[in-house]
Design a protein around this motif. Structure first.
Motif, PDB file in Angstrom:
ATOM      1  N   ILE A   1      10.257   6.965 -18.433  1.00  0.00           N
ATOM      2  CA  ILE A   1       9.946   5.709 -19.127  1.00  0.00           C
ATOM      3  C   ILE A   1       8.847   5.996 -20.141  1.00  0.00           C
ATOM      4  CG2 ILE A   1       8.915   3.408 -18.885  1.00  0.00           C
ATOM      5  CD1 ILE A   1      10.290   3.237 -16.130  1.00  0.00           C
ATOM      6  N   GLY A   2       9.074   5.546 -21.358  1.00  0.00           N
ATOM      7  CA  GLY A   2       8.103   5.765 -22.411  1.00  0.00           C
ATOM      8  C   GLY A   2       8.298   7.068 -23.158  1.00  0.00           C
ATOM      9  N   TYR A   3       9.180   7.927 -22.653  1.00  0.00           N
ATOM     10  CA  TYR A   3       9.470   9.182 -23.347  1.00  0.00           C
ATOM     11  C   TYR A   3      10.897   9.176 -23.887  1.00  0.00           C
ATOM     12  CZ  TYR A   3       9.318  14.096 -24.579  1.00  0.00           C
ATOM     13  OH  TYR A   3       9.348  15.276 -25.275  1.00  0.00           O
ATOM     14  N   TYR A   4      11.866   8.932 -23.011  1.00  0.00           N
ATOM     15  CA  TYR A   4      13.270   8.873 -23.425  1.00  0.00           C
ATOM     16  C   TYR A   4      13.770   7.452 -23.612  1.00  0.00           C
ATOM     17  CZ  TYR A   4      13.608  13.830 -22.384  1.00  0.00           C
ATOM     18  OH  TYR A   4      13.419  15.182 -22.384  1.00  0.00           O
TER      19      TYR A   4
ATOM     20  N   VAL B   1      21.449   7.638 -24.758  1.00  0.00           N
ATOM     21  CA  VAL B   1      20.547   6.976 -25.700  1.00  0.00           C
ATOM     22  C   VAL B   1      21.292   6.675 -26.996  1.00  0.00           C
ATOM     23  CG1 VAL B   1      18.395   7.165 -27.016  1.00  0.00           C
ATOM     24  CG2 VAL B   1      18.562   8.217 -24.748  1.00  0.00           C
ATOM     25  N   GLY B   2      21.259   5.423 -27.421  1.00  0.00           N
ATOM     26  CA  GLY B   2      21.817   5.051 -28.711  1.00  0.00           C
ATOM     27  C   GLY B   2      20.977   5.651 -29.819  1.00  0.00           C
TER      28      GLY B   2
ATOM     29  N   ASP C   1      19.213   1.536 -25.804  1.00  0.00           N
ATOM     30  CA  ASP C   1      19.371   1.502 -27.258  1.00  0.00           C
ATOM     31  C   ASP C   1      18.319   2.376 -27.920  1.00  0.00           C
ATOM     32  OD1 ASP C   1      17.031  -0.043 -27.003  1.00  0.00           O
ATOM     33  OD2 ASP C   1      17.785  -1.682 -28.247  1.00  0.00           O
ATOM     34  N   GLY C   2      17.403   2.922 -27.124  1.00  0.00           N
ATOM     35  CA  GLY C   2      16.357   3.788 -27.653  1.00  0.00           C
ATOM     36  C   GLY C   2      15.220   3.027 -28.303  1.00  0.00           C
ATOM     37  N   GLU C   3      15.211   1.722 -28.101  1.00  0.00           N
ATOM     38  CA  GLU C   3      14.176   0.922 -28.736  1.00  0.00           C
ATOM     39  C   GLU C   3      13.613  -0.145 -27.790  1.00  0.00           C
ATOM     40  OE1 GLU C   3      13.551  -1.779 -32.766  1.00  0.00           O
ATOM     41  OE2 GLU C   3      15.508  -0.923 -32.309  1.00  0.00           O
ATOM     42  N   LYS C   4      14.489  -1.074 -27.335  1.00  0.00           N
ATOM     43  CA  LYS C   4      14.005  -2.203 -26.535  1.00  0.00           C
ATOM     44  C   LYS C   4      14.748  -2.413 -25.226  1.00  0.00           C
ATOM     45  CE  LYS C   4      12.659  -4.765 -30.658  1.00  0.00           C
ATOM     46  NZ  LYS C   4      12.943  -5.886 -31.527  1.00  0.00           N
TER      47      LYS C   4
END
Length: 172
Positions: free
Chosen positions: A41-44, A104-105, A161-164
């Motif tokens: 969490i926070g990295y990928y 990951v998108g 989604d790699g963002e939210k």
């Protein structure tokens, strides 16, 4: 068995066109976390916004361990690198036993809802059902992509989604 796993992966790749990024970097040093905390969490990906538990009636195939899971992901990577177009997802395995699959998108808006994530996983189920590997080990019309991951010994699947938005599935 390795050839069978590789053959399945090649079939799945052709149809699902999932990319894989070779990930060698380890998450940056952070304060010590308990074993139950997710160090990725926070990295990928951001903290999961939704979770579920999938209980498979299938058993992990005896003898499948870290090298086979890494090979599965490597074959997926090869197929997507050879794709004729840029595929907007990265797929990789993490964890000491490589038993955590992460998707990951890579493009804005691709996997920004849990519904789009589930649609991607439904497509992966469809492709899994077509493979001889899956058909030999399951009742293909009843089994899912999560069942395939269980056969291969994955314990967790994270899609983001790699963002939210991050959806995490615990596979039992």
């Amino acid at each position: 068995m390795i050839k069978t796993v590789a053959a399945f992966a090649a079939i799945a790749l052709t149809a699902t066109a999932l990319p894989v990024l070779a990930q060698q970097a380890k998450p940056a040093a952070a304060p010590a976390k308990s074993p139950t905390e997710d160090r990725y969490i926070g990295y990928y990906y951001p903290k999961p916004t939704s979770t579920e538990v999938f209980e498979s009636s299938l058993k992990t195939i005896e003898g499948v361990d870290r090298p086979q899971r890494i090979q599965f992901v490597t074959v997926v990577s090869q197929g997507t690198i050879q794709s004729a177009y840029r595929v907007p997802y990265a797929v990789f395995a993490k964890g000491e036993k490589a038993d955590k699959m992460i998707i990951v998108g890579m493009q804005q808006g691709e996997l920004n809802t849990v519904y789009r994530m589930r649609a991607l996983l439904a497509n992966m189920t469809t492709m899994s059902r077509l493979s001889p590997f899956f058909q030999e080990r399951t009742v293909a019309e009843d089994a899912t992509f999560f069942d395939l991951l269980k056969l291969l010994g994955f314990r967790e699947l994270t899609v983001t989604d790699g963002e939210k938005v991050t959806h995490q599935v615990t596979i039992k």
